[in-house]
Design a protein around this motif. Structure first.
Motif, PDB file in Angstrom:
ATOM      1  N   TRP A  84      33.611  47.646  40.705  1.00  0.00           N
ATOM      2  CA  TRP A  84      34.917  47.015  40.417  1.00  0.00           C
ATOM      3  C   TRP A  84      34.922  45.622  41.060  1.00  0.00           C
ATOM      4  CZ3 TRP A  84      40.275  48.359  42.866  1.00  0.00           C
ATOM      5  CH2 TRP A  84      41.308  47.795  42.089  1.00  0.00           C
ATOM      6  N   LYS A 148      42.214  52.045  43.094  1.00  0.00           N
ATOM      7  CA  LYS A 148      41.453  53.065  42.388  1.00  0.00           C
ATOM      8  C   LYS A 148      40.948  54.059  43.418  1.00  0.00           C
ATOM      9  CE  LYS A 148      39.832  50.251  38.476  1.00  0.00           C
ATOM     10  NZ  LYS A 148      38.661  49.861  37.641  1.00  0.00           N
ATOM     11  N   THR A 193      42.668  45.846  45.661  1.00  0.00           N
ATOM     12  CA  THR A 193      42.577  44.387  45.574  1.00  0.00           C
ATOM     13  C   THR A 193      43.243  43.711  46.767  1.00  0.00           C
ATOM     14  OG1 THR A 193      44.594  44.340  44.236  1.00  0.00           O
ATOM     15  CG2 THR A 193      42.484  44.399  43.052  1.00  0.00           C
TER      16      THR A 193
END
Length: 400
Positions: A84, A148, A193
């Motif tokens: 990711w 995630k 993030t």
């Protein structure tokens, strides 16, 4: 272009960001504890080249056995950002599943099955993933970033990340060890993030101890910090889809699913907590089950008994293969009729293991009687070459 902010203002800004990050981490730890997690720490989204180099070498030497996905995903496992690209922090969580008693005590009960401690609970993937989603949802709502979650379901190198986060270190048995919780740890991760301050990586505290290496019944450790999965009972009983290699059968003892020997002897386990305190859901019927009970399972019975268990994933045939190997090591003559009934099982994997078990439990004369019934007038009633090879060995080996 020069900044309009003064050094004092920059310092105040950094302090405010640090305070906010500290509050976020405190919030995470508090919420994680309520969900039964033992510990939480933050790793950077880059674990460095050493872990990926170890994995590459492991695959290069063929020590991954038939676990082809490790070879196929090794490049993606090299960095969380390969999985990711937007990830900025990895929140690593640990849950202790330490048993109340020594799991190796059950190895002496040859007519009963020894199941790996982690599989004596409901499937940890389901338990932990659900709780990770709860925690990630609360964190995302508060921090404003994307998240995630992963629990052994994606190409994530959980152990190196946990080591980088400071949850423990990778011991000589290649599993994570914690000074606070021993070797009994489930791991999960939340990728986000949001930029969080990484924790300090843990250092190795194994010292000169070799207890885990000496405890392995199949010599699966070529050297400290190296493991050959092809010799590991956990691999042989779970990942391996074919017959158990002959050289390991006697050494399996009554281990029918996984092996805890290297974990159980770790001296750091004295700090471990009990699984019941970690909100896991124990299966009392898997603490010391009888081999006879399992030998009678058909496919429907297997699926029903192991509903919600990680054992269900290997299927009835591989499971019965393992149980029959344990039966051959049991010296329990009462199990012979059940083994004989499995000589005609639809699965060649089960039939072959039944032949081996009977060759260990019955005298040569009885094996010849069974063979005569199986191979009438020299005609092959067994069309599987591996099962026929088991018969050939059984009829030509001395009685064990």
């Amino acid at each position: 272009m020069a900044s309009d902010r003064s050094p004092a203002q920059d310092s105040e800004g950094r302090s405010a960001r640090n305070d906010a990050a500290g509050r976020l981490k405190s919030f995470l730890k508090k919420e994680a504890a309520t969900l039964g997690f033992t510990d939480l720490a933050v790793a950077p989204p880059d674990i460095g080249p050493e872990a990926s180099a170890r994995l590459a070498r492991f695959v290069e030497l063929g020590r991954h056995g038939s676990m082809d996905w490790l070879a196929e995903t090794k490049d993606r496992r090299a960095s969380p950002q390969s999985l990711w690209p937007e990830v900025r922090s990895v929140i690593m969580l640990a849950m202790n599943y330490g048993p109340r008693s020594d799991p190796l005590e059950g190895l002496a009960q040859k007519s009963r099955a020894s199941v790996s401690v982690y599989a004596r609970n409901r499937d940890y993937h389901d338990i932990i993933k659900g709780r990770l989603k709860q925690l990630a949802g609360k964190f995302g709502a508060r921090a404003g970033g994307d998240v995630k979650v992963f629990v052994d379901t994606a190409p994530v190198m959980e152990k190196p990340l946990a080591e980088a986060a400071g949850l423990g270190w990778i011991g000589k048995h290649t599993n994570l060890v914690s000074r606070s919780h021993g070797s009994w740890l489930f791991l999960g991760s939340i990728f986000t993030t949001v930029e969080l301050m990484p924790d300090v990586a843990e250092t190795d505290h194994c010292g000169s101890c070799r207890a885990c290496l000496s405890a392995c019944p199949t010599d699966a450790f070529p050297a400290p910090y190296q493991m050959d999965a092809r010799r590991c009972i956990s691999y042989l009983t779970i990942e391996n889809k074919g017959p158990i290699p002959h050289e390991f059968r006697a050494r399996m003892g009554n281990r029918i699913y996984g092996c805890d020997d290297c974990l159980a002897v770790c001296p750091w386990n004295k700090y471990a907590q009990f699984a019941s305190e970690m909100k896991l859901i124990a299966r009392e019927d898997l603490q010391s089950p009888s081999l006879a009970e399992f030998l009678a399972l058909d496919d429907a019975g297997f699926r029903a008994f192991f509903s919600g268990s990680p054992i269900k994933r290997i299927g009835r045939n591989r499971f019965l293969r393992n149980v029959l190997i344990a039966t051959g090591n049991s010296n329990d003559q009462t199990l012979v009729p059940l083994c004989e009934s499995l000589l005609s099982d639809p699965s060649p994997l089960v039939r072959g293991a039944a032949v081996w078990a009977l060759s260990r439990l019955t005298p040569p004369a009885r094996m010849r009687e069974l063979a005569k019934a199986k191979f009438q007038d020299g005609a092959a009633l067994e069309d599987d070459p591996e099962v026929r090879a088991e018969w050939d060995l059984a009829l030509n080996r001395p009685h064990a």
